[in-house]
Design an enzyme around this catalytic site. Structure first.
Site, mmCIF file in Angstrom:
data_model
loop_
_atom_site.group_PDB
_atom_site.id
_atom_site.type_symbol
_atom_site.label_atom_id
_atom_site.label_comp_id
_atom_site.label_asym_id
_atom_site.label_seq_id
_atom_site.Cartn_x
_atom_site.Cartn_y
_atom_site.Cartn_z
ATOM 1 N N HIS A 85 -20.785 51.523 30.886
ATOM 2 C CA HIS A 85 -20.157 51.764 29.591
ATOM 3 C C HIS A 85 -19.422 53.096 29.622
ATOM 4 O O HIS A 85 -19.903 54.070 30.187
ATOM 5 C CB HIS A 85 -21.252 51.779 28.522
ATOM 6 N N GLY A 166 -16.611 74.077 18.327
ATOM 7 C CA GLY A 166 -16.941 74.634 19.634
ATOM 8 C C GLY A 166 -15.725 75.006 20.449
ATOM 9 O O GLY A 166 -14.584 74.709 20.090
ATOM 10 N N HIS A 171 -20.204 71.074 27.641
ATOM 11 C CA HIS A 171 -21.530 71.552 28.032
ATOM 12 C C HIS A 171 -21.751 71.034 29.453
ATOM 13 O O HIS A 171 -21.524 69.854 29.723
ATOM 14 C CB HIS A 171 -22.594 71.003 27.082
ATOM 15 N N PRO A 172 -22.202 71.896 30.386
ATOM 16 C CA PRO A 172 -22.197 71.490 31.803
ATOM 17 C C PRO A 172 -22.975 70.205 32.096
ATOM 18 O O PRO A 172 -22.553 69.429 32.963
ATOM 19 C CB PRO A 172 -22.816 72.702 32.514
ATOM 20 N N ALA A 174 -24.541 68.227 29.302
ATOM 21 C CA ALA A 174 -24.578 67.328 28.140
ATOM 22 C C ALA A 174 -23.183 66.875 27.703
ATOM 23 O O ALA A 174 -23.045 66.022 26.829
ATOM 24 C CB ALA A 174 -25.302 67.997 26.968
#
Lengths: 301, 301
Positions: A85, A166, A171-172, A174
């Site tokens: 997906h 942000g 995020h590395p 997430a």
């Protein structure tokens, strides 16, 4: 029972469908909380993804799902994620759907609060999509998610794709999360007594919006070999404007062209009461009817 | 939201439909109580009678309706009552209908508690009827109420008609009250494009139980001169066994015989969600469906 409770549904999708220990840890914050009802969670191995459905009081649902997103951030490493997906984050999408005594504007506000909270708590960049989108080209999730996790670092550098919340950096582990407000979606499949998937595809094309059909139908054809049939598989993206019965009758009407019969249909997942009652009202020719005549309406206020 | 709330409906009928001051005083105890939701009250001048619908938590509903019965006992004098509807007490009937997470046995228990409480608090003799009946010939309300208020002093002397609660003597001004547990009843009318009420009567006779038709249909024909049509007017006394769609299709089928068309239908009063969704499921050929797939079901537990 006299106070009108606001009810929201939230259907977060997490990028873990294989490690059931992680799955349980992610949904744990959604259990046993006042004002939050965990309706289902369905880890999918092929997709390596899990769809969770919770419903309840807006602020309580927001707080509980925010906790679950924190767990997903800790336990899912997108640099190692594989699955069929399309995805871009440990928590991939977080749509809010207003269910009762709540306007779409209120759901948009809730989505915006959630986006801000996710970024502040977990340092994950957030896009808003669907009715919560801040630009026209962010409405469609497919466009927002294009490039997927691997392409996001580059995509975020484009000023047109600066996150709603942000810095323009993923995020590395997430990645990126997209939060939405949208109408309830009805997943609905109609059976055809043919094994020829081309016929199902042609019917799907005729009834869906992109093929010139109904405004709020997304549809495709699919073969179900174990049952010796094909289906027209659909998402009704606004059942208040494109009703279930209309999809059903449209497929019947098109099927005639191929000498094929509609033999039945199925609702996948949850369906709002009104979507089905509207079909009953059509077939019974009900007049002078509204949802306040349904006994259970009084139990939900 | 995780505890399964028991929900009962109560539809007491009071013998006052003209003096609106009295009407308001009777319903006053049903307002603003925790766990009690007053859905409607409809004073009728011709009948000189009022049908009240409340719904909520069983013990709370019982206590509130008991209070209303006390007010009716004080303010209604049956020795002076006139009206077109058959009646035997200031509070004439008090049926309880189990709605959610409640069995018929529990509703029967509640009806029995209510009968005892009415007699102890107000010295009114009470019969139990329908599913709460203690003898076969008390099931049918018409049989219980036969003789009406004026005939009750004599009727109660018959040992076969000793009240279920209380002495065999009427309350001098409040008469006798009958308490029941029963299934929800769906009041449903089907329009015919004819002004010939004989046709409506013949169709009604063909589909109703007493004429050889469906087990749970009571039906009659009626003329609606202001709309230039006739109706088959029905009570479906157990919609779980004789569905709305079955009544609709049966009337359509019979109407063909007279060259008459069914042009629409209407639900009168409140209808349980399941009764309509069952019709949708029939017309859409839904398989693998149950009420847990309805989103709102989770809001009522």
């Amino acid at each position: 029972m006299t106070q009108k409770r606001k009810i929201v549904q939230c259907v977060p999708n997490f990028s873990e469908g294989r490690d059931l220990d992680v799955v349980e840890k992610i949904v744990a914050p959604l259990r046993g909380k006042e004002g939050v009802n965990l309706l289902s969670y369905e880890p999918d191995k092929d997709y390596n993804r899990m769809v969770v459905t919770v419903i309840g009081e807006p602020q309580a649902v927001k707080a509980a799902v925010l906790e679950a997103i924190g767990v997903a951030r800790e336990l899912i490493d997108m640099t190692k994620h594989e699955g069929q997906h399309s995805r871009m984050g440990a928590t991939d999408v977080v749509p809010f759907i207003p269910i009762r005594n709540m306007s779409m504007d209120e759901a948009v506000e809730l989505a915006s609060e959630m986006g801000k909270a996710i970024n502040e708590a977990y340092d994950i960049p957030v896009f808003l999509y669907e009715d919560a989108a801040t630009k026209a080209d962010r409405k469609n999730l497919a466009k927002v998610r294009k490039g997927q996790f691997e392409g996001m670092p580059e995509k975020l550098k484009d000023p047109n794709w600066a996150p709603d919340f942000g810095k323009p950096e993923i995020h590395p582990t997430a990645g990126v999360t997209a939060v939405a407000a949208r109408k309830p979606l009805v997943a609905y499949n109609i059976d055809l007594d043919t094994t020829n998937v081309e016929i199902a595809n042609k019917i799907a094309k005729a009834i869906r919006h992109s093929g010139g059909g109904y405004r709020f139908i997304k549809a495709g054809g699919v073969e179900i070999p174990e049952r010796n049939i094909c289906q027209v598989t659909m998402n009704l993206t606004d059942y208040t404007k494109t009703s279930i019965y209309r999809a059903f009758e449209a497929v019947k009407m098109e099927a005639r062209r191929y000498g094929v019969n509609v033999t039945g249909s199925e609702v996948v997942g949850l369906v709002p009461m009104e979507a089905l009652i509207d079909a009953a009202a059509y077939y019974l020719g009900l007049y002078g009817f509204d949802m306040d005549k349904v006994l259970e309406t009084s139990l939900m206020e």
